[in-house]
Design an enzyme around this catalytic site. Structure first.
Site, short mmCIF file in Angstrom:
data_model
loop_
_atom_site.label_atom_id
_atom_site.label_comp_id
_atom_site.label_asym_id
_atom_site.label_seq_id
_atom_site.Cartn_x
_atom_site.Cartn_y
_atom_site.Cartn_z
N ASP A 57 0.82 -1.20 0.00
CA ASP A 57 0.00 0.00 0.00
C ASP A 57 0.85 1.25 0.00
O ASP A 57 0.33 2.36 0.00
CB ASP A 57 -0.91 0.01 1.24
CG ASP A 57 -2.38 -0.18 0.89
OD1 ASP A 57 -3.22 -0.05 1.80
OD2 ASP A 57 -2.66 -0.42 -0.29
N ASP A 98 -10.25 -6.85 11.33
CA ASP A 98 -10.10 -8.28 11.59
C ASP A 98 -11.25 -8.80 12.45
O ASP A 98 -11.96 -9.72 12.05
CB ASP A 98 -8.74 -8.55 12.24
CG ASP A 98 -8.35 -7.48 13.24
OD1 ASP A 98 -7.15 -7.36 13.53
OD2 ASP A 98 -9.24 -6.74 13.71
#
Lengths: 724, 803
Positions: free
Chosen positions: A168, A331
């Site tokens: 990223d 998550d």
């Protein structure tokens, strides 16, 4: 049918118990109950009884807590007539009840932790295809090289394993940024990493725009890959070779399984352990979660995804639409979504990765802020109580996980409460000293005993309180901001591998000093008032002790924010193995002691000249089926230390290529048994008495250290960086 | 016999007849001066018993309710108070303030030192109202030579009942209606005399009826202190005659024809003698009973009238009646909230808790004290709150700069109380550093030191109502009748001895006055009643059958040892007239023959949980334990550590009720003049499950004295003051010579339901029972928990992921 009968019986028994417990029976009866309960609990703990007795232990503890709650609710609240006493009184009562509720939920969670049997071993043709994602943002190449090498090296059919680096830091958005510095860094990174990936045999992926941070990055990876199973490793979480062997097999047994989570295991100390110098002796803070709590959650099918060191099923992720991005703890949120769709999860309590945790206090706080914010976002926006599809047990488990992060609120309240009495003489607690002893004191002792019995192995006494306090100072404002605007809190990526160069006070230190000052003033005030008002002695004494405890914690926190110099840039992993060191003309047999990203430490026997700064070559035996008998690592002699017969030789790595990285990765992470042994060795409990004594000793020492830093080391002494 | 008594009745009533014809005074006019009747001065004595008239300590206060008829009220009046001080009272600082209906009407600083002095105050017209008024006497006295707190026990001012009175002119107090009955003049000792005119005192029916009429009269008249006599010779004394019978019987006995038909009553009054007569009659027995029933219900419903101060004084007369859930201010309870200038402040709040109260730790009485103490007092001063004599809580008053206590909370656990009259003593030591040396400056120091404000409050929690037997403290406030289903009381007076009968009637009168209810008493004269649940037996030792004595839990052998040879009717001892001054809780009195009672009575005044006084929790044990360590050497340290540990363990076990201290034996000596005991046992009348659960309880309450004279003497002494409050537990022995009461508390208690089923009450009773039977509670609780854990384990194992 049988279950219905059991449940009915349980309900009746609970009803009868409540009827007997919730009676206004006076202080004498209370003392009798509490004494019997505590003696029973102590007996069970000291005799280390298990099974039924474990449940009885918690039952007795619950009895004491229930009696406390009943008394507190019915007899101690100040009357509404005087608002100045009533409002703080109710607030403190609320904080205490929150703690009781959290205790109850956590007792449910760890009611019966389970240990899973080993994963079935699959044959080569039945093994599913596995994609490994290593998301990255700004980690440097050498770190990534080690991780990627380790991932590539996992024991698994090579044709079914693909490793992806999801970068990223080199997205199109960054590369095409109008800011020349940003775009240049991004471009350079992209090129460097692409080169690295090519050499390592790993696929490089990036995307157009940085949206949804890590979740978006992972989802993008999903789109561009095809493996049946997806494994996620953080950039610094390098897996051991047996990672897949220990996890993939479960997916063939249970078609509804979407997650196998393994523990996060760190080779370096968190800032608190580092600054207090407890890393070698005390179990890590995350041990409590990974050794006990996740196993408890597993019983209820509520083990959740922790962002790394886990294997997920692609079909499940696709059904959920990728990795969830509403909260910044994507998550846990993903796991919540999948659990509510009927998927199951499981937890393997075996460290299969080794990673790094934040080094500096600032980055530690940044990480915790992220977790806290994310969990509260889930609590506010996707509350498990109302989420459809969860079982009751799962709701309680998720609620417990999310609401845990509200701990800064009661902790700050408990910090402030004694001050109200000490400075302003507010009568917030309607009780006599005898009642306080019979109810509150026994409750605290019972809670302490329960804490010690449940987590004693993995958490020393009072350490939880310290961690909570240290985090609360900065998490409290974070909570406020989440509550105000759940959808858009600020997001800070934790910086890993950030080393501290000097012994200096953390930038975030000043609130801790302020709080310490206030508590110190309060302690002085207590002394002054005790001297002048002997009649308030009972109540004032109790509040004074409470305040003193807060003061000791605050003093310890001063030590925590006094950053120790990290002399080593790279963290070492203890390793084993033999090798041959070729220095000029000498060949020495060496034993490998530890390995890091930048170098190694070896122990050499025998004679032989070794000159500092000379180049050398370390030959290590190659693994089977690799073609040659040895691998060669180019090194430089950095230090020599004679130790009786042996010599400890410090080596730094010279130019490393992809192959070299994979050798190093294998040395470091190939076999984690040494690390596991060390972790097990740290898991020794401390008795409550010893732990308390130790806590007091630390408190004093760290307070002095913190004050010293505040006076003399505010901007840091100039210390030379030494590399390993 | 009948004729003789009829003659007596006739003669005593003749004067009534004659004077009834007297009209109101006619205006004077020349020539008719012989016909004008100049009504003499009308005296209304203050109804003071010996105890009532005594003001002890540095700041004593007494509030007397005084009843004014309509005729007397609104008239100019004079208040005459005759008083005497102790010699130790310092004349310079003595002050007596008299308030009528909370308005100061006068004060005096004249210390009398032995000779009674009469204070005469004018009461402005309009201050006294019809109904109850309050006369409040406050004294401020300090010791002449001694600055210690203990010396304050020697300070007293006594109001002489025979000379303290209200004097009116040109008015006569007429008792025309039953609501005027409070106006009946008491005798010189402050007791109201009621004479029951019975044709045949051996007739239990007429005794029953007479007792009901007497109780109704007591309720109307709000008499606190009543002496009932049977056919006495008292025609010319103030008092009340009670005649109950059918019209024919009344006509025969008194010659009076009561007009009207059916059930009726009539009140006659002789203004000259001050004697009233209440006649209750009907044509036949049924109507007579109806008349009595109507009288009783009107008596129970009668509401007192008067000024607010007067009603307050009346309400606090026997201790303020509380039912649970009230919040009262100290001012309501009669506290004098004047600034205190002495060294030992003592005020007592008196609460009358229900006679079927279960005294256990299911709740607590909360005192919110508004107080203030001055700066520069000595260290070590403190405010102590005692309940029924046992110290429960204290507040240190040690701030050098003085302090204002704003609603300071003090908790008094319910277990410290008991059914009936309870006293909450608030005691504050307010010494200054100068009091140590006690120079003349210190003696005369009249600086204000302490104030307990009337805005302080008492909060009574919900009370668990269930009869607990044996417990003699519930007998006097009318508890026995509550225990029985029919709300009646069976009295057994063996051999129908006249003095025993009179004592029983007086006791019934006191019960009525305390409980506010008319008890349906049945007298049994020949032998002990059979087949009844609760029996109250009153008599002399020689008359009482042994079976009854045993049933009350007393060993007759002990009695015979102590009272051997005392005939049932000895020569009359000192008559009731001689007021024996007795010591009440915490008050020191000098007896006429200079026997000084101890400052604190030694009797084990305990409530049913007798460990309350010592219970201060293991915290203080630990503190004491640590104190031991500090002050001794190593070997002694080890020994004291062991002893301390043993203490803590024993204390815990004792508190938990697992180890019971053996209850002391009751000591009856030849000097003992009265034994009050109660024995109870359970008896399952039928085999229904409800009977098994809550078995029928039978009890025998015994009031026994060596002779009938001592019986009436002792009972009167007990009832006239607040000594009856000291009767607790299973048995008590009273010694009239020195006024001591020894008690024995029984560990075993049987419960008798007295109120209809109510969830809240049942809950409190359950909690109270559990808190007094801690071993049972623990066993049940942990039994349940063991089973519960098993159930939990089963459910957990079969839930979630299979292991």
């Amino acid at each position: 049918m049988l279950r219905a009968i059991s449940l009915g019986f349980l309900t009746v028994a609970v009803g009868a118990a409540l009827l007997l417990v919730l009676q206004p029976v006076g202080t004498d009866a209370q003392w009798a109950i509490a004494e019997v309960c505590l003696l029973g609990m102590l007996a069970i703990k000291l005799l280390n009884l298990k099974g039924y007795w474990r449940h009885l232990f918690f039952g007795l503890g619950a009895l004491v807590v229930l009696r406390f709650v009943y008394w507190r609710t019915t007899l101690t609240l100040p009357s509404m007539a005087s608002l100045q006493d009533f409002i703080p009184g109710v607030i403190i009562y609320g904080a205490e009840m929150f703690c009781v509720v959290m205790l109850a939920m956590s007792l449910f969670v760890i009611a019966r932790p389970i240990t899973r049997p080993r994963a079935p071993q699959l044959t080569r043709d039945r093994a599913p295809t596995v994609d490994v994602f290593v998301p990255s943002y700004n980690e440097d190449a050498s770190l990534l090289a080690i991780t990627l090498s380790a991932a590539k090296d996992m024991d698994y059919p090579k044709e079914k394993l693909t490793v992806y680096l999801l970068d990223d830091g080199g997205t199109d958005q960054k590369v095409q940024s109008p800011n020349p510095k940003v775009s240049e860094t991004a471009l350079r990174r992209r090129e460097e990493l692409q080169e690295l990936c090519r050499k390592l045999g790993v696929k490089y992926l990036t995307r157009e725009r940085n949206v949804h941070a890590k979740a978006g990055n992972l989802s993008n990876g999903l789109l561009q890959s095809t493996g049946e199973l997806v494994v996620v490793f953080d950039a610094d979480h390098a897996p051991t070779k047996e990672f897949l062997k220990e996890t993939v097999g479960y997916f063939s047994e249970d078609p509804k399984l979407f997650l196998v989570q393994t523990p996060h295991f760190f080779i370096n100390a968190d800032p608190i352990e580092k600054n207090l110098a407890t890393f070698d002796r005390m179990p890590s803070e995350n041990e409590m979660f990974y050794s006990i709590i996740q196993k408890g959650l597993d019983k209820w099918n509520a083990a959740f995804f922790c962002g790394s060191a886990a294997v997920l099923r692609r079909t499940a992720l696709e059904q959920a639409g990728g990795f969830a991005g509403t909260s910044i703890t994507e998550d846990c949120e993903t796991a919540l979504e999948l659990h509510s769709s009927g998927w199951t999860s499981l937890y393997v309590d075996k460290p299969l990765i080794a990673g790094l945790q934040p080094e500096t206090f600032a980055s530690f706080i940044g990480q915790r802020t992220r977790w806290c914010t994310g969990m509260l976002q889930i609590f506010l926006m996707k509350n498990p109580v109302f989420k459809r599809g969860l079982s009751l047990a799962q709701r309680i488990c998720y609620l417990s996980t999310c609401m845990f992060w509200l701990f800064p609120i009661p902790r700050m309240i408990f910090l402030a409460a004694p001050l109200l009495f000490i400075f302003f003489d507010l009568k917030i607690y309607n009780a006599t000293v005898a009642e306080f002893g019979a109810y509150t004191l026994t409750y605290l002792v019972a809670a302490l005993l329960m804490q010690s019995y449940a987590y004693g192995r993995v958490r020393w006494p009072w350490v939880s309180e310290l961690y909570e306090y240290v985090q609360s100072v900065y998490l409290f404002p974070a909570i406020i901001s989440v509550i105000r605007n759940p959808r858009r809190p600020t997001f800070n990526v934790t910086a890993k591998g950030d080393a501290t160069d000097d012994d200096r006070l953390s930038d975030l230190a000043w609130p801790y000093f302020a709080i310490f000052g206030v508590l110190l003033a309060a302690t002085v005030m207590v002394g002054y008032r005790l001297h002048n008002e002997p009649d308030a002695a009972g109540l004032l004494g109790i509040v004074g002790l409470w305040n003193l405890f807060n003061l000791i914690m605050a003093g310890l926190a001063l030590g925590v924010v006094s950053e120790r110099r990290e002399r080593r840039r790279n963290h070492r992993v203890p390793a084993q193995g033999r090798g041959a060191l070729q220095v000029d003309d000498t060949i020495l047999t060496v034993q490998i002691v530890d390995v890091s990203q930048g170098g190694m430490l070896v122990r050499a026997h025998g004679p032989g000249q070794v000159r500092l700064q000379s180049s050398a070559r370390l030959a290590i035996p190659a693994e089977q089926g690799s073609g040659s008998a040895y691998h060669y690592l180019p090194v430089k002699i950095a230090s020599v230390r004679t130790n009786e017969d042996d010599r400890m030789i410090g080596l730094t790595f010279a130019s490393m290529g992809a192959a070299e990285y994979s050798y190093v990765a294998r040395l470091m992470y190939g076999d984690l048994s040494v690390l596991r042994g060390i972790r097990a060795a740290r898991q020794g409990g401390r008795s409550i008495i010893l732990g308390t004594g130790q806590f007091l000793g630390w408190g004093l020492r760290q307070t002095l250290r913190g004050l010293y830093f505040a006076l003399f080391r505010r901007s840091g002494a100039a210390g030379a960086n030494s590399h390993h | 016999m009948r004729l003789a008594s009829a003659l007596i009745l006739a003669t005593s009533l003749v004067s009534v007849q004659a004077l009834a014809a007297e009209a109101t005074p006619r205006p004077t006019s020349q020539g008719l001066s012989s016909l004008t009747i100049n009504l003499p001065e009308w005296h209304r004595p203050l109804s003071l018993s010996a105890e009532d008239g005594q003001l002890n300590g540095e700041a004593g206060v007494r509030d007397f309710p005084v009843f004014m008829t309509t005729g007397e009220a609104n008239r100019p009046a004079k208040l005459k108070l005759s008083y005497v001080n102790a010699i130790s009272v310092m004349p310079e600082t003595f002050k007596m303030i008299v308030k009528v209906n909370d308005v100061v009407v006068g004060e005096t600083s004249r210390q009398t030192a032995g000779r009674p002095e009469t204070l005469s105050l004018n009461i402005p017209p309009g201050l006294l109202v019809a109904g109850f008024n309050s006369v409040r006497v406050t004294v401020r006295q300090s010791h002449r030579v001694d600055c210690s707190p203990d010396s304050t026990y020697e300070l007293w001012t006594r109001l002489m009942p025979e000379k303290s009175e209200l004097v009116f002119s040109n008015v006569s107090g007429d008792i025309r209606e039953l609501t005027d009955l409070p106006a009946i003049k008491p005798d010189i000792n402050g007791a109201t005399r009621i004479a029951v005119r019975l044709a045949d005192r051996r007739d239990s029916d007429s005794l029953n009826r007479a007792s009901r009429a007497v109780q109704a009269a007591v309720l109307f008249g709000r008499f606190a202190n009543t002496i009932v006599e049977i056919n006495p010779d008292s025609a010319n004394e103030a008092g009340l005659d009670v005649v109950v019978g059918t019209a024919a019987e009344v006509k025969d006995a008194t010659g009076l024809h009561i007009p009207g038909t059916g059930s009726r009553e009539q009140l006659l009054y002789n203004a000259q003698t001050g004697r009233a007569t209440l006649i209750v009659t009907g044509e036949n027995d049924a109507e007579l009973d109806m008349a009595l029933a109507s009288l009783a219900s009107r008596a129970q419903d009668a509401k007192a009238q008067g000024s607010p101060a007067g009603l307050r004084a009346l309400a606090n007369l026997n201790g303020r009646v509380v039912q649970g859930g009230e919040t009262l201010t100290f001012e309501d309870l009669g506290l004098e909230s004047e600034a205190f200038r002495g060294r030992l402040y003592r005020q007592t709040l008196r609460l009358q808790l229900p006679s079927d109260l279960l005294a256990a730790d299911y709740g607590r009485v909360i005192l919110d004290a508004d107080a203030a103490y001055a700066p520069h007092l000595a260290a070590g001063n403190k405010l102590t709150v005692r309940v029924n004599g046992a110290p429960i809580a204290d507040i240190l008053m040690a701030k050098e700069s003085g302090e204002i206590l704003d609603k300071r909370r003090i908790y008094l656990p319910m277990g410290a109380f008991k059914p009936g009259l309870n006293t909450i003593d608030i005691e504050a030591r307010t010494l200054t550093p100068n009091d140590d040396k006690c120079e003349p400056v210190a003696l005369g120091d009249q600086r204000e030191r302490f104030l307990l404000a009337g805005t302080s409050q008492v909060q009574i929690p919900g009370l668990a109502r269930i009869g607990a037997m044996p417990n003699i403290s519930s007998a006097i406030p009318g508890g026995l009748s509550r225990m029985s289903e029919a709300r009646d009381l069976n009295l057994f007076v063996p051999r129908a001895r006249p003095q025993a009968l009179e004592t029983s009637l007086s006791m019934l009168a006191k019960m009525a006055s305390l409980s506010g209810q008319v008890t349906k008493a049945s007298f049994h004269l020949d032998r002990a009643p059979e087949g009844v649940a609760h029996v109250l037996a009153i008599g002399a030792y020689g008359d009482m059958p042994e079976a009854t004595i045993r049933a009350a839990g007393i060993n007759p052998a002990k009695l015979s040892q102590a009272w051997q040879g005392a005939p049932a009717q000895a020569a009359p001892v000192s008559s009731l007239g001689q007021a024996v001054q007795v010591a009440s809780i915490g008050e020191q009195v000098s007896l006429p023959d200079a026997i000084l009672a101890k400052a604190e009575q030694t009797a084990s005044v305990g409530s049913l949980t007798s460990q309350i006084a010592q219970a201060s929790g293991p915290l203080s044990d630990a503190a004491g334990f640590i104190g031991n360590i500090r002050s001794t050497g190593l070997e002694a340290y080890a020994r004291s550590a062991f002893a301390g540990l043993q203490d803590v363990v024993m204390h815990s076990l004792d508190r938990a009720g697992l180890v019971k201290a053996p209850s002391p034996e009751l000591i009856i000596t030849p000097e003992s003049t009265l034994v009050v005991a109660q024995g109870a046992q359970s008896k399952a009348l039928d085999h229904s499950w409800s009977a098994k659960l809550m078995p029928q309880v039978e009890s025998t309450t015994l009031i026994l004295a060596p002779t009938t004279d001592e019986l009436s003497n002792s009972v009167y002494t007990l009832l006239s003051g607040s000594l009856w409050q000291r009767l607790v537990g299973q048995a008590a022995v009273f010694n009239a010579h020195d006024g001591t009461v020894e008690t024995r508390v029984s560990g075993e208690v049987l419960l008798v339901p007295t109120a209809p089923f109510d969830v809240e009450n049942t809950r409190l009773i359950a909690a109270g029972w559990l808190s007094r039977n801690i071993p049972v509670y623990l066993a049940a609780l942990f039994g349940i928990f063991l089973v519960l854990t098993f159930a939990v384990q089963r459910v957990l194992r079969s839930s979630g992921v299979r292991e």
